[in-house]
Design a protein around this motif. Structure first.
Motif, PDB file in Angstrom:
ATOM      1  N   HIS A   1      32.239  10.206  25.225  1.00 44.31           N
ATOM      2  CA  HIS A   1      33.148  11.347  25.065  1.00 44.31           C
ATOM      3  C   HIS A   1      34.285  11.331  26.089  1.00 44.31           C
ATOM      4  O   HIS A   1      34.447  12.268  26.880  1.00 44.31           O
TER       5      HIS A   1
ATOM      6  N   ARG B   1      29.852  17.840  26.289  1.00 42.64           N
ATOM      7  CA  ARG B   1      30.133  17.660  24.870  1.00 42.64           C
ATOM      8  C   ARG B   1      28.796  17.623  24.143  1.00 42.64           C
ATOM      9  O   ARG B   1      27.848  16.979  24.608  1.00 42.64           O
TER      10      ARG B   1
ATOM     11  N   ASP C   1      34.993  20.527  20.605  1.00 41.70           N
ATOM     12  CA  ASP C   1      36.286  20.006  20.146  1.00 41.70           C
ATOM     13  C   ASP C   1      36.671  20.480  18.758  1.00 41.70           C
ATOM     14  O   ASP C   1      37.751  20.170  18.267  1.00 41.70           O
TER      15      ASP C   1
ATOM     16  N   ASP D   1      40.008  22.647  18.385  1.00 36.66           N
ATOM     17  CA  ASP D   1      41.230  21.863  18.543  1.00 36.66           C
ATOM     18  C   ASP D   1      41.466  20.967  17.335  1.00 36.66           C
ATOM     19  O   ASP D   1      42.614  20.747  16.920  1.00 36.66           O
ATOM     20  N   ASN D   2      40.407  20.448  16.757  1.00 41.76           N
ATOM     21  CA  ASN D   2      40.552  19.521  15.640  1.00 41.76           C
ATOM     22  C   ASN D   2      41.113  20.200  14.398  1.00 41.76           C
ATOM     23  O   ASN D   2      41.748  19.557  13.561  1.00 41.76           O
TER      24      ASN D   2
ATOM     25  N   PRO E   1      43.139  15.095  18.965  1.00 39.08           N
ATOM     26  CA  PRO E   1      42.055  14.974  19.942  1.00 39.08           C
ATOM     27  C   PRO E   1      41.021  13.916  19.562  1.00 39.08           C
ATOM     28  O   PRO E   1      40.167  13.582  20.383  1.00 39.08           O
TER      29      PRO E   1
ATOM     30  N   ARG F   1      37.791  12.036  27.663  1.00 39.92           N
ATOM     31  CA  ARG F   1      38.841  13.022  27.432  1.00 39.92           C
ATOM     32  C   ARG F   1      39.879  12.874  28.552  1.00 39.92           C
ATOM     33  O   ARG F   1      39.523  12.651  29.712  1.00 39.92           O
TER      34      ARG F   1
END
Length: 338
Positions: A30, A3, A292, A295-296, A306, A32
């Protein structure tokens, strides 16, 4: 997967050279969702716990239970899965209209109606794993000599300070040969807020600067005026990232900054671990890792998606900061909420 946090909108040290000497390195964890093992660093994953060592329990009596119905750990995880499925359907809609109404399917509602409220547990309550961090993954841990593993557990109930009570353990991973495979679980917990979704972590070191509330009045006013004038955001959105992290600064805001001395020797304590449900906020894009951001985009205002991988919510969506004494690892840790 790594990330990577994007650069801030501005170079804080270039704009305010006096901040350079105050910079600290922190480690964004980070977390996940994944399937961590006891050999992995994780949030909410299984611990490398010796089978011969008693599992921690919370013996305090001030377990707050109102107004949230109590439920089993299994039912809490079921509710989390159903909520995640509901929210994913909402994110897949072609329009962001109606974000405030994300209905469950009839099948999901039927399952939820079968979940039975549990009675308040009597006696000590089994603690739940919150974090397991290996020094090989998080060099900023600074463990006691000979240790290379930090384990953090908490009571799945809020106490008088509005937070779960926590327990910390430092150990040497190589010394654990016989692992406890089925640790005890509490008979009932306070809603779903303190049952972390098992997550692998993807540590990244970042530079932080102190909250404006730790600085003098003149400096604080300059920073806050500059951030709003130049970028339309508050300075606190530039100095310290949200989310779970090791080290760094406290993002004061719920209260003014105040001293947090070690209860044993009076030495000022230092942040060890910050536990927070939100990894970023919808309107502050520079804390969203590059990996990310795609996806956000599918999620609207007020939707976690997320941004809340662990599904933790400390009190009213705050951060719980565990602090330790730099003079001695034997001294008890403290915790505050911001």
């Amino acid at each position: 997967m790594t990330r990577t946090t994007p650069p801030r909108p501005a170079d804080l040290e270039a704009a305010f050279p006096e901040l350079a000497s105050l910079a600290r390195t922190a480690t964004r964890l980070h977390p996940r969702p994944g399937i961590p093992s006891p050999q992995d660093s994780s949030i909410g994953g299984p611990l490398l716990w010796p089978a011969s060592e008693p599992w921690p329990h919370c013996g305090e009596v001030a377990h707050h239970t109102s107004p949230i119905p109590l439920m089993s750990v299994a039912d809490a995880r079921l509710r989390q899965r159903l909520a995640a499925a509901r929210d994913s359907r909402a994110a897949a809609r072609p329009s962001r209209e109606g974000w405030g109404y994300n209905p469950y399917t009839p099948e999901e509602r039927a399952i939820l109606e079968q979940i039975q409220a549990q009675d308040k547990p009597e006696g000590p309550v089994s603690m739940l794993p919150v974090a397991q961090l290996y020094l090989r993954d998080v060099p900023g841990l600074r463990p006691p000599e000979g240790s290379d593993l930090l384990q953090v557990l908490w009571c799945p109930f809020e106490h008088d300070d509005g937070m779960p009570t926590t327990a910390l353990f430092w150990r040497t991973a190589a010394a654990v040969s016989d692992i406890l495979l089925a640790p005890p679980e509490p008979a009932a917990i306070y809603g779903v807020f303190y049952v972390p979704e098992p997550c692998l972590v993807h540590p990244e070191e970042v530079i932080e600067y102190p909250s404006a509330l730790e600085l003098g009045k003149e400096m604080r006013e300059r920073l806050e005026r500059w951030a709003v004038t130049e970028f339309g955001i508050e300075y606190l959105d530039l100095c310290i990232p949200p989310g779970c992290k090791v080290g760094g600064y406290i993002n004061w805001g719920m209260t003014d900054a105040y001293p947090t001395p070690c209860p044993t020797c009076g030495t000022p304590t230092e942040p060890l671990l910050t536990i927070s449900g939100k990894e970023w906020y919808f309107d502050v894009h520079h804390w969203i890792p590059y990996e990310d951001q795609a996806d956000n985009l599918a999620w609207g205002p007020g939707q976690d998606g997320p941004a809340r991988p662990t599904r933790i919510c400390v009190s009213d969506d705050n951060a719980q900061i565990i602090q330790i004494c730099p003079a001695s690892p034997e001294h008890p840790h403290t915790q505050i909420m911001q």
